[in-house]
Design a protein around this motif. Structure first.
Motif, short mmCIF file in Angstrom:
data_model
loop_
_atom_site.label_atom_id
_atom_site.label_comp_id
_atom_site.label_asym_id
_atom_site.label_seq_id
_atom_site.Cartn_x
_atom_site.Cartn_y
_atom_site.Cartn_z
N GLY A 160 0.81 -1.21 0.00
CA GLY A 160 0.00 0.00 0.00
C GLY A 160 0.83 1.25 0.00
O GLY A 160 2.02 1.24 -0.28
N LEU A 177 -7.63 -2.33 -10.28
CA LEU A 177 -7.82 -1.56 -9.05
C LEU A 177 -7.13 -0.21 -9.22
O LEU A 177 -6.00 -0.14 -9.74
CB LEU A 177 -7.23 -2.29 -7.84
N GLU A 178 -7.79 0.83 -8.78
CA GLU A 178 -7.29 2.20 -8.90
C GLU A 178 -7.35 2.85 -7.52
O GLU A 178 -8.34 2.72 -6.81
CB GLU A 178 -8.17 2.97 -9.89
N ASP A 179 -6.26 3.54 -7.13
CA ASP A 179 -6.31 4.27 -5.86
C ASP A 179 -6.57 5.75 -6.11
O ASP A 179 -6.66 6.20 -7.26
CB ASP A 179 -5.05 4.03 -5.02
N ARG A 219 -2.98 2.72 -11.05
CA ARG A 219 -3.86 1.68 -11.57
C ARG A 219 -3.03 0.42 -11.84
O ARG A 219 -1.99 0.49 -12.47
CB ARG A 219 -4.53 2.14 -12.87
N VAL A 225 -0.83 -0.27 -5.89
CA VAL A 225 -1.88 0.67 -5.50
C VAL A 225 -1.89 0.80 -3.98
O VAL A 225 -1.38 -0.05 -3.25
CB VAL A 225 -3.28 0.21 -5.99
N PHE A 256 -3.66 0.34 -0.89
CA PHE A 256 -4.82 -0.43 -0.43
C PHE A 256 -5.59 0.27 0.67
O PHE A 256 -6.71 -0.13 1.00
CB PHE A 256 -4.36 -1.82 0.04
N LEU A 274 -8.54 3.15 -1.80
CA LEU A 274 -8.91 2.71 -3.14
C LEU A 274 -10.04 3.56 -3.71
O LEU A 274 -11.00 3.91 -3.01
CB LEU A 274 -9.32 1.25 -3.12
N ASN A 275 -9.91 3.85 -4.99
CA ASN A 275 -10.86 4.74 -5.65
C ASN A 275 -11.91 4.00 -6.47
O ASN A 275 -13.07 4.39 -6.49
CB ASN A 275 -10.10 5.71 -6.57
N VAL A 331 -12.86 -0.01 -8.80
CA VAL A 331 -12.53 -1.29 -9.42
C VAL A 331 -13.20 -1.30 -10.78
O VAL A 331 -14.33 -0.81 -10.94
CB VAL A 331 -12.99 -2.48 -8.55
#
Length: 582
Positions: free
Chosen positions: A16, A498-500, A505, A550, A552, A555-556, A558
């Motif tokens: 993270g 997954l995008e934070d 990404r 990303v 963890f 998270l922004n 999925v």
């Protein structure tokens, strides 16, 4: 199901990052760090016999009256069966009970009461290959004779009756053995003090599967209920829409089942997975792709029509399930019983006996042992499709798709977007006909689900609103490859992203973590001579370690990006984060 090392998912703090810097990941809070039971790369094999010699007692405890709540009838049934247990051992032994399903009761002819015929059909003896194995490892296994119930509910006019009667019979057998354990008696003094009934497992096959499902609620309503904590529903019927909650529960439905051809075990799984808030037990859907209905019971395997698939397909020439079709996907009786032994024995040895060697498979992380693969070596996880629904405390639901609101808003309150699809929507199939999702008829799951069709690259996006995922180990979604779309014939694949909130990404390819994205095999199900083709919803489980890079903790979104194939249609449900070391 792909192999991955769970312990890596327990150190997500190394993956993270804080919101101020993408380069310094050292400040992320550490997740929970309970011990990781998984150390092997192939599931422990349950086939080897244990160290104990096996003793057996066949018993007859007289008669009892059971009731049929569907038509108001009552009738008497024997309290008869056998118990196998470790010989010359002190115990106490964990207790497991088996219940067979509806079948003929007399070799002398249909409609003759088994108490009146010269050659009763001993369906309750059909699981000895499992009960002997479990007893050799230190378990006491009861197998119940339910022929009297079959004598009373097997006529065509009786429909779906017998569920309550079977539940009553199961609980009465457990009552008798609880009394024997406390004080002996009934010729079984040798078992006094040797039965550990603190946690009980029950398995039911076919109508017996529906019977043990109903036992869960019936038992709880008794003045002195038993602590039933694990239920294995083997190729069950589900005419009464059973909800199986607050127990470890698995529903197995063979793809080539010609008796319960609509895979009603999937219905029980779908109904049970969100039935009770804060349910502390996991639920499992298991689809063996080559299994029929009868071969799990050795008595039924040797009957005049052991391959129940021919009930639907009289010529046996369906390209996948027909035994007369060259290159078919069927399991032999021997292979199907090997898988029955593995799944049933390992389930109870883990969830009743707490033998951690079997955690790896039921955590959804490791391949099945080679002994249940057609070549005897494996891997063959494309033949056994396992979906894992973690306990409520170990599950964070992004979108359960239980409501049409899933087209715009997920369970977290985040926005949902569909970009580039030619069509999309929400649907629910209606059980036995499998209709209701026009993109794939039949679909034999009754979960509310999203469908998405594309003929150019398309993306489903669900906003996560700064979600902290460090308590979880896998990102899961159940996916059905719609057999109504010819563009799916080579199977499907997609990226999960997954995008934070810093814009990082990371993507993972779904097929690297699931063997269930193939086009459903067989001839059309509603062909004049039934085929095997049907769509089911199966898990894609991706370890969060696959998304290293990303943050963890923040998270922004999925995304499911359908960019691997030019066109296609899928159905999805249960987009969740899960811990699987329950």
């Amino acid at each position: 199901m792909s192999t991955f090392v769970l312990s890596a998912a327990l150190v997500l703090s190394a993956c993270g990052g804080d919101s101020d810097s993408n380069d310094d990941f050292s400040e992320a809070p550490a997740p929970r760090t309970q011990p990781d039971p998984v150390t092997n790369t192939t599931a422990a094999d349950a086939a080897t016999m244990g160290d104990y010699a096996v003793a057996e007692e066949e018993y007859d405890f007289g008669r009892m009256t059971v009731y049929d709540n569907k038509n108001g009838d009552s009738y008497d049934t024997d309290i008869h069966g056998y118990i196998q247990y470790p010989q010359d051992a002190d115990g106490p032994f964990p207790v497991v009970l088996f219940l067979h399903g509806r079948h003929g009761t007399c070799y002398d002819g249909w409609g003759i009461d088994d108490d009146d015929c010269a050659n009763p059909i001993p369906s309750f003896r059909g699981y000895e290959y499992i009960s002997e194995n479990l007893a050799s490892h230190g378990y006491a296994v009861i197998s119940v004779d339910a022929n009297d119930i079959n004598d009373n509910d097997s006529g065509p006019s009786n429909g779906d009756t017998g569920g309550l009667a079977r539940a009553m019979l199961v609980v009465r057998h457990l009552d008798e053995f609880r009394d024997i354990n406390a004080a002996g008696g009934l010729g079984l003094d040798a078992l006094m003090g040797k039965l550990d009934m603190s946690e009980i497992g029950i398995m039911g096959h076919s109508r017996g599967g529906e019977g043990v499902n109903q036992t869960v609620l019936y038992n709880r309503a008794q003045p002195e209920p038993h602590n039933i904590t694990a239920v294995f529903s083997l190729a069950p019927t589900d005419y009464n829409t059973q909800t199986v909650s607050q127990v470890n529960f698995v529903a197995l439905a063979g793809y080539c089942d010609g008796d319960v051809e609509d895979l009603m075990g999937n219905f029980a799984y779908d109904t049970s997975r969100y039935a009770v808030d804060n349910d502390p037990y996991p639920k499992f859907q298991l689809i063996p792709m080559g299994a029929n209905h009868n071969y799990y019971n050795t008595v039924w395997t040797t009957d005049s029509r052991p391959d129940d698939w021919t009930i639907l397909d009289s010529d046996g020439d369906d390209p996948w399930c027909g035994e007369n079709a060259a290159g078919n996907g069927r399991d032999t009786p021997e292979l199907q019983q090997a898988q029955g032994l593995f799944f049933i024995a390992s389930f109870f040895r883990y969830f009743i006996g707490h033998e951690s060697d079997f955690a790896a498979y039921w955590n959804g992380q490791t391949p099945v042992p080679g002994g249940i693969c057609p070549d005897g070596q494996g891997p063959c996880d494309d033949r056994y499709l396992l979906s894992v629904h973690a306990p409520a405390a170990d599950r964070l639901v992004i979108d359960d798709t239980l409501d049409p609101a899933s087209l715009t808003t997920n369970n977290l309150g985040g926005s949902v977007w569909f970009d580039g699809f030619s069509s999309y929507g929400i649907c629910q199939t209606n059980g036995r006909p499998g209709e209701g999702c026009d993109v794939a008829t039949p679909t034999f799951n009754i979960a509310e689900q999203l469908f998405m069709a594309w003929d150019t690259s398309a993306t489903y996006r669900s906003e996560l609103l700064g979600l902290n995922a460090t308590d979880y180990q896998v990102l899961s979604v159940r996916v059905g490859v719609a057999h109504g779309d010819a563009d799916n014939e080579s199977g499907q694949d997609f990226h999960v992203i997954l995008e934070d909130r810093d814009g990082n990404r990371v993507e993972a390819l779904a097929s690297d973590y699931s063997d269930g994205l193939f086009y459903p095999p067989g001839r059309a199900f509603y062909d004049s001579n039934h085929g095997s083709q049907k769509t089911t919803l199966n898990a894609v489980d991706i370890p969060l370690t696959a998304f290293e890079g990303v943050d963890f903790t923040n998270l922004n979104a999925v995304e499911l990006a359908f960019d691997e194939t030019p066109a296609g249609t899928v159905q999805i449900t249960d987009l969740v984060m899960q811990r699987v070391d329950f």
